[in-house]
Scaffold this motif. Sequence first.
Motif, short mmCIF file in Angstrom:
data_model
loop_
_atom_site.label_atom_id
_atom_site.label_comp_id
_atom_site.label_asym_id
_atom_site.label_seq_id
_atom_site.Cartn_x
_atom_site.Cartn_y
_atom_site.Cartn_z
N TYR A 14 -4.94 7.50 0.06
CA TYR A 14 -5.78 8.06 0.61
C TYR A 14 -5.57 8.09 2.11
CZ TYR A 14 -8.29 6.13 -3.35
OH TYR A 14 -8.74 5.99 -4.72
N PRO A 15 -6.33 8.67 3.20
CA PRO A 15 -5.86 8.79 4.43
C PRO A 15 -5.88 7.69 5.28
CG PRO A 15 -8.00 9.85 4.15
CD PRO A 15 -7.59 9.41 2.77
N ASP A 16 -6.54 6.58 4.74
CA ASP A 16 -6.77 5.56 5.50
C ASP A 16 -7.39 4.24 4.53
OD1 ASP A 16 -9.83 5.71 5.42
OD2 ASP A 16 -9.50 6.79 7.12
N GLU A 17 -7.28 3.08 5.10
CA GLU A 17 -7.85 1.92 4.27
C GLU A 17 -9.07 1.99 4.01
OE1 GLU A 17 -7.55 -2.87 4.43
OE2 GLU A 17 -6.40 -1.96 6.02
N THR A 18 -9.92 2.48 4.88
CA THR A 18 -11.41 2.39 4.61
C THR A 18 -11.69 3.26 3.25
OG1 THR A 18 -11.85 2.18 6.74
CG2 THR A 18 -13.59 3.24 5.53
N ALA A 19 -11.16 4.58 3.40
CA ALA A 19 -11.37 5.58 2.21
C ALA A 19 -10.89 4.88 0.82
CB ALA A 19 -10.61 7.03 2.23
N ALA A 20 -9.62 4.16 0.88
CA ALA A 20 -9.22 3.25 -0.21
C ALA A 20 -10.08 2.39 -0.98
CB ALA A 20 -7.66 2.71 0.03
#
Length: 168
Positions: A14-20
């Motif tokens: 994912y592009p960042d932790e929030t998306a993951a």
Amino acid sequence: MAKPEAVFIYIGTYPDETAARADYDVVKDLHSLGAVGSYDASVVTKDDGKVHVNKDETATRHGAWGGAAAGALVGILFPPAIIGTAAVGAAVGGVGGHLWRGMSRADVKEFGELIDEGEAALVIVGESTLQQALDKAELKAEKQVAKDLDVSSKDIDKAIREAAGEVS
């Protein structure tokens, strides 16, 4: 088709932790609905040369696997010197041994290279029933690798219980 008791591994980036974490929440919801059996999942980030395994307390209560399987997989994929959390710990022993026997060197390389610097990944280790549920859920990973291992989920259950001192 995998054996019903086989172990399934999913890694999505994912592009960042929030998306993951958003997809992590989808997996937790699938479990709440009874769509998947035992599994363990973690959001993994890599920055400043360190790998961080991020778990929250309620997310580790997925059947018997509670935190050990994903940590063991991360322990196989990355050398201990770059793992920035203690989440891997003793689980690497018995659980990691079973997972390691089910993977080729090419699998280990593919899984490890998927997590690039500055991105987040969702790492899931579970029973083979998980694969069908994840396919239907249409997770939002940019890249993903999913594989069935020639490892019995019953062996993982036993190794985790032994590590916790529940079975002799």
